[in-house]
Design a protein around this motif. Structure first.
Motif, PDB file in Angstrom:
ATOM      1  N   ALA A   1       3.396  -5.688  -7.334  1.00 27.87           N
ATOM      2  CA  ALA A   1       3.787  -5.726  -6.199  1.00 27.87           C
ATOM      3  C   ALA A   1       4.237  -4.294  -6.045  1.00 27.87           C
ATOM      4  N   MET A   2       4.248  -3.534  -4.847  1.00 31.19           N
ATOM      5  CA  MET A   2       4.889  -2.226  -4.524  1.00 31.19           C
ATOM      6  C   MET A   2       5.205  -1.991  -3.382  1.00 31.19           C
ATOM      7  N   ASN A   3       6.404  -1.548  -2.918  1.00 26.94           N
ATOM      8  CA  ASN A   3       6.573  -0.820  -1.515  1.00 26.94           C
ATOM      9  C   ASN A   3       7.024   0.463  -1.799  1.00 26.94           C
TER      10      ASN A   3
ATOM     11  N   ASN B   1       2.262 -11.357 -10.883  1.00 26.64           N
ATOM     12  CA  ASN B   1       3.213 -10.899 -10.073  1.00 26.64           C
ATOM     13  C   ASN B   1       3.332  -9.438 -10.156  1.00 26.64           C
TER      14      ASN B   1
ATOM     15  N   HIS C   1       6.711  -4.286 -10.479  1.00 25.89           N
ATOM     16  CA  HIS C   1       7.047  -4.048  -9.266  1.00 25.89           C
ATOM     17  C   HIS C   1       7.386  -2.379  -8.982  1.00 25.89           C
TER      18      HIS C   1
ATOM     19  N   CYS D   1       9.539  -3.778 -14.578  1.00 23.65           N
ATOM     20  CA  CYS D   1       8.619  -4.583 -15.233  1.00 23.65           C
ATOM     21  C   CYS D   1       9.258  -5.475 -16.410  1.00 23.65           C
TER      22      CYS D   1
ATOM     23  N   SER E   1      -0.152   1.903  -1.555  1.00 22.37           N
ATOM     24  CA  SER E   1       0.489   0.868  -2.293  1.00 22.37           C
ATOM     25  C   SER E   1      -0.837  -0.079  -2.755  1.00 22.37           C
TER      26      SER E   1
END
Length: 114
Positions: A97-99, A95, A61, A8, A79
């Motif tokens: 997000a996650m994976n 912005n 992220h 981050c 997620s």
């Protein structure tokens, strides 16, 4: 295991403390019923220098590394839950997000397995 690594922009720590963010992600991960509470590991990496789309926009992220065996639907739900919580905590950050990546059981090793 699992590991949740949060990259981050450092400025998000002016909004919520590192401890609060880590505890929140831990709670969300546990609430999915995919993991034992004592197995969840969360770390946060704040960055002072970064670029997002060639700009200096704040970002979060989350990289989740979990043992294989969960369905695509379970991973997608995880997620969505994490991103949804982060959006509610940081509504001004666009912005987020996650994976999710799977550990391969056959190649995983930890100290207890030696």
């Amino acid at each position: 295991m699992p590991h949740f690594i949060i990259d981050c922009s450092d400025t998000i720590l002016k909004i919520h403390s590192e401890k609060n963010i880590i505890q929140t992600i831990h709670k969300v991960a546990y609430s999915t019923n995919l993991f034992d509470e004592n197995d969840i590991k969360v770390r946060l990496n704040p960055y002072e220098i970064y670029s997002v789309g060639n700009k200096r926009d704040d970002f979060i992220h989350v990289f989740a590394h979990i043992m294989q065996g969960r369905t695509t639907e379970q991973k997608a739900h995880l997620s969505r839950q994490v991103v949804n919580k982060l959006v509610s905590m940081f509504p001004q950050i666009s912005n987020i997000a996650m994976n999710v990546s799977d550990f391969e059981k056959a190649t995983y090793c930890n100290r207890a397995m030696l």
